[in-house]
Design an enzyme around this catalytic site. Structure first.
Site, PDB file in Angstrom:
ATOM      1  CG  ASN A 161     -12.730  27.012 -26.040  1.00  0.00           C
ATOM      2  OD1 ASN A 161     -11.792  27.720 -25.048  1.00  0.00           O
ATOM      3  ND2 ASN A 161     -13.763  26.868 -25.721  1.00  0.00           N
TER       4      ASN A 161
ATOM      5  CG  ASP B 295     -16.866  24.800 -25.125  1.00  0.00           C
ATOM      6  OD1 ASP B 295     -17.922  25.841 -25.130  1.00  0.00           O
ATOM      7  OD2 ASP B 295     -16.181  25.161 -24.221  1.00  0.00           O
TER       8      ASP B 295
ATOM      9  CG  ASP C  84     -11.669  24.405 -23.218  1.00  0.00           C
ATOM     10  OD1 ASP C  84     -11.557  23.129 -22.700  1.00  0.00           O
ATOM     11  OD2 ASP C  84     -12.094  25.466 -22.857  1.00  0.00           O
TER      12      ASP C  84
ATOM     13  CE  LYS D 262      -7.739  22.763 -19.550  1.00  0.00           C
ATOM     14  NZ  LYS D 262      -8.461  22.812 -20.387  1.00  0.00           N
TER      15      LYS D 262
ATOM     16  CE  LYS E  62     -16.001  29.106 -24.662  1.00  0.00           C
ATOM     17  NZ  LYS E  62     -16.364  29.105 -23.442  1.00  0.00           N
TER      18      LYS E  62
ATOM     19  CB  THR F  85     -20.145  28.714 -24.437  1.00  0.00           C
ATOM     20  OG1 THR F  85     -19.142  28.014 -23.919  1.00  0.00           O
ATOM     21  CG2 THR F  85     -20.304  30.010 -23.775  1.00  0.00           C
TER      22      THR F  85
HETATM   23  P1  ADP Z   1     -10.890  25.565 -19.591  1.00  0.00           P
HETATM   24  O1  ADP Z   1     -11.234  24.133 -20.169  1.00  0.00           O
HETATM   25  O2  ADP Z   1     -10.889  25.566 -18.144  1.00  0.00           O
HETATM   26  O3  ADP Z   1     -11.604  26.432 -20.261  1.00  0.00           O
HETATM   27  P2  ADP Z   1      -8.720  26.024 -21.432  1.00  0.00           P
HETATM   28  O4  ADP Z   1      -8.113  24.987 -22.008  1.00  0.00           O
HETATM   29  O5  ADP Z   1      -9.736  26.880 -22.270  1.00  0.00           O
HETATM   30  O6  ADP Z   1      -9.589  25.950 -19.948  1.00  0.00           O
HETATM   31  O7  ADP Z   1      -7.500  27.300 -20.939  1.00  0.00           O
HETATM   32  C1  ADP Z   1      -7.890  28.502 -20.139  1.00  0.00           C
HETATM   33  C2  ADP Z   1      -7.228  29.603 -21.119  1.00  0.00           C
HETATM   34  O8  ADP Z   1      -5.939  29.415 -21.044  1.00  0.00           O
HETATM   35  C3  ADP Z   1      -7.382  30.007 -22.390  1.00  0.00           C
HETATM   36  O9  ADP Z   1      -8.729  30.417 -22.635  1.00  0.00           O
HETATM   37  C4  ADP Z   1      -6.263  30.304 -22.948  1.00  0.00           C
HETATM   38  O10 ADP Z   1      -6.261  31.985 -22.926  1.00  0.00           O
HETATM   39  C5  ADP Z   1      -5.262  29.978 -21.924  1.00  0.00           C
HETATM   40  N1  ADP Z   1      -4.509  28.561 -22.881  1.00  0.00           N
HETATM   41  C6  ADP Z   1      -5.020  27.495 -22.733  1.00  0.00           C
HETATM   42  N2  ADP Z   1      -4.341  26.464 -23.530  1.00  0.00           N
HETATM   43  C7  ADP Z   1      -3.301  27.355 -24.244  1.00  0.00           C
HETATM   44  C8  ADP Z   1      -2.131  26.887 -24.919  1.00  0.00           C
HETATM   45  N3  ADP Z   1      -1.928  25.737 -25.370  1.00  0.00           N
HETATM   46  N4  ADP Z   1      -1.155  27.847 -25.368  1.00  0.00           N
HETATM   47  C9  ADP Z   1      -1.621  29.161 -24.830  1.00  0.00           C
HETATM   48  N5  ADP Z   1      -2.523  29.505 -23.968  1.00  0.00           N
HETATM   49  C10 ADP Z   1      -3.406  28.690 -23.799  1.00  0.00           C
HETATM   50 MG    MG Z   2     -12.689  23.071 -21.022  1.00  0.00          MG
HETATM   51 MG    MG Z   3     -11.761  27.519 -22.168  1.00  0.00          MG
END
Ligand code: ADP
Ligand code: MG
Ligand code: MG
Length: 546
Positions: free
Chosen positions: A322, A317, A335, A219, A319, A355
């Site tokens: 996540n 958060d 997340d 990430k 949902k 959210t």
């Molecule tokens: P933000 O905090 O900006 O919302 P997220 O952590 O939710 O970011 O990550 C954005 C997207 O990336 C998620 O909705 C998911 O689709 C994908 N994602 C995040 N973490 C993972 C993970 N560990 N493995 C696979 N996909 C991931």
């Molecule tokens: Mg986030």
């Molecule tokens: Mg997210």
């Protein structure tokens, strides 16, 4: 096929091929030999400073850290007097993770070997009470059959073996691994694959740790975007919390480092995609899950929430988007950017976070709240998993946040006919507007909630141990993510200049390897075994010779 489609196909096939290497054996063949060669144990004289910094408590040294535990168990097996207790420990662990059908045989064997005073391997430190109880009880094969014995065993080990372990070569070997673990990590250790999703501050990519072959999700948080949108606090909270929690129901953070443009969080890769994608996009004509499937995911989410709450963390958060699926179909919470930690002595907090459509009434009213907000979002999430729409919005309806807030505060929820009475009852309980009447985290656990009729088919002990068969297993050849061209690009950030203070923050964030996941990776990919060589019996290996 257009260029965008072609790009996705090429990226998917590279990613799916690399993913095939998740199990340890195949990972070895996917490694980058040059990077693997850089993982080397130092000579013991380089590790002296670590003697003052590593946590020497029995729990940290011999139980909590996977490599510490391994080496401690090797030490026990090497000493004639501790062999039986070492074997009993392993046998109890095998029993705990065994399938139900294998348990009677195992428990009988354990009783014969260690609980019978005429046996050569009888364990005399087990007190009479524990012995009697296990002997009487073992035919029932409950989850906690050996719990009391295990506690006695660990107490015995702490009192009788810890000091000699610390004086042994095995402890020096542990220091060598701690040295390797403390080395800094940079982007050159990782190879990026396709984008999996888009976050607020950057993309999430599949990636592979080159030296071990293990796949992770990376990430990325763009430094300039973070600064422009005041994201520092959220980023450091997310990192700190992820590094602190260790649960099979929450994504694990393995590395935190920086590149020229980004801060990077390297976490458990969840190849099955997020629950939102499964609710709406996998079968568009027939969205939503059946109750059995939603029940399984909800139970796993409760285990994750319980762990967060035991660590004084409010998630805020929850949902479908996540909650992510792994290869086997188990889910984890991810997340944690909006999570918050309650300070010692505090039991409530304030602040608008979450959210729209999910947030609890007490949070929306801008009054103090506690963990109970997470059980309201759980109710909304469960409802949406089955109804394929939120409880405060009609399908496809565009509503302003203000109206959604009004409905959450005032309107009762209506339920589709297909909801069973148990499902309706749990949704109503969780979406209770008065937090004091909502089931959730009480007396440090979620006991009351777990006993609800909706979860009658869940064996919570086996669920906690990761032993329940998931209701849906993702296709290993599928990529549960949007096409690359549909992920969407970021706008460029203008007019942000990074200074010394920013740099200080980035260095603080980039703490490198997270000990427990790093040690797990070393063991699971076979690297620990390759490095942990001892030479001829009775001799001290060169690298441990002072
Ligand atoms: P933000 O905090 O900006 O919302 P997220 O952590 O939710 O970011 O990550 C954005 C997207 O990336 C998620 O909705 C998911 O689709 C994908 N994602 C995040 N973490 C993972 C993970 N560990 N493995 C696979 N996909 C991931
Ligand atoms: Mg986030
Ligand atoms: Mg997210």
């Amino acid at each position: 096929m257009d260029i965008g489609g072609l790009e996705t196909v090429v990226a998917n096939s590279a990613y799916v091929a690399a993913r095939g290497s998740v199990d340890g054996n195949a990972a070895a063949t996917m490694r980058d030999k040059k990077m693997r060669a850089r993982l080397k144990l130092p000579h013991i004289t380089q590790c002296d400073h670590l003697k003052n910094t590593v946590d020497m408590s029995f729990y940290q040294l011999c139980i909590k850290q996977p490599i510490g535990k391994r080496l401690f168990q090797e030490f026990l097996s090497s000493e004639e007097t501790f062999k039986s207790v070492a074997n009993l420990w392993k046998d109890i662990e095998d029993y705990n993770s065994a399938e139900e059908k294998d348990r009677p045989k195992r428990s009988q064997r354990i009783v014969n070997r260690y609980y019978d005073s005429s046996s050569k391997t009888f364990c005399s430190f087990l007190d009479e009470k524990a012995v009697t109880r296990v002997k009487e009880d073992h035919k029932h094969c409950r989850n906690d059959l050996f719990k009391e014995s295990e506690q006695l065993l660990l107490k015995y080990l702490e009192g009788n073996t810890l000091e000699s372990f610390k004086a042994s070569l095995y402890f020096l070997r542990f220091l060598q691994f701690k040295w390797l673990e403390s080395q800094s990590v940079t982007e050159e250790w990782f190879m990026d694959f396709r984008v999996l999703g888009k976050g607020g501050f950057g993309e999430v990519h599949a990636c592979q740790m080159k030296a071990t072959g293990k796949m992770y999700a990376n990430k990325k948080l763009n430094k300039k975007r973070l600064k422009k949108r005041n994201g520092y606090e959220g980023a450091i909270v997310e990192k700190r919390i992820l590094a602190k929690v260790h649960s099979r129901f929450i994504v694990t953070l393995a590395y935190a480092f920086q590149t020229k443009n980004d801060l990077c969080l390297v976490m458990t890769i969840m190849n099955g995609g997020d629950l939102r994608f499964h609710v709406y996009n996998v079968d568009e004509k027939n969205p939503g899950f059946n109750e059995e499937r939603a029940c399984f995911y909800t139970a796993q989410i409760i285990c994750g929430l319980e762990h967060l709450h035991q660590n004084r963390i409010i998630y805020r958060d929850l949902k479908p988007e996540n909650v992510l699926l792994d290869d086997k179909g188990h889910v984890r919470i991810s997340d944690l950017g909006l999570a918050t930690e309650l300070k010692d002595g505090e039991d409530k907090t304030k602040g608008y976070a979450g959210t729209p459509g999910f947030m609890a009434p007490e949070l929306l009213k801008n009054i103090e709240y506690d963990y109970s907000v997470d059980y309201f979002t759980l109710g909304v999430t469960l409802y949406e998993m089955i109804a394929a729409k939120g409880p405060f919005r009609s399908r496809g309806e565009k509503v302003e946040n203000k109206e959604v807030t009004r409905r959450i505060l005032n309107d009762p929820v209506t339920y589709p006919d297909k909801f069973s009475s148990d499902l309706k009852s749990i949704c109503e309980a969780l979406m209770e507007k008065d937090p004091s009447k909502r089931p959730g985290f009480k007396n440090n656990e979620c006991e009351e909630l777990k006993k609800h009729k909706f979860f009658k088919s869940i064996n919570w002990g086996r669920m906690e141990a990761g032993l329940l068969e998931p209701p849906f297993v993702p296709d290993p050849k599928m990529v549960y993510a949007k096409d690359i061209s549909d992920v969407g690009a970021f706008s460029t950030i203008k007019g942000v200049v990074l200074d010394e203070k920013d740099k200080e923050f980035y260095d603080d964030f980039s703490s490198g390897n997270i000990p427990i996941p790093w040690q797990e990776e070393m063991i699971e990919t076979g690297v620990f075994g390759e490095l942990n060589v001892w030479g001829a019996k009775g001799t001290t290996p060169n690298d441990l010779n002072y």
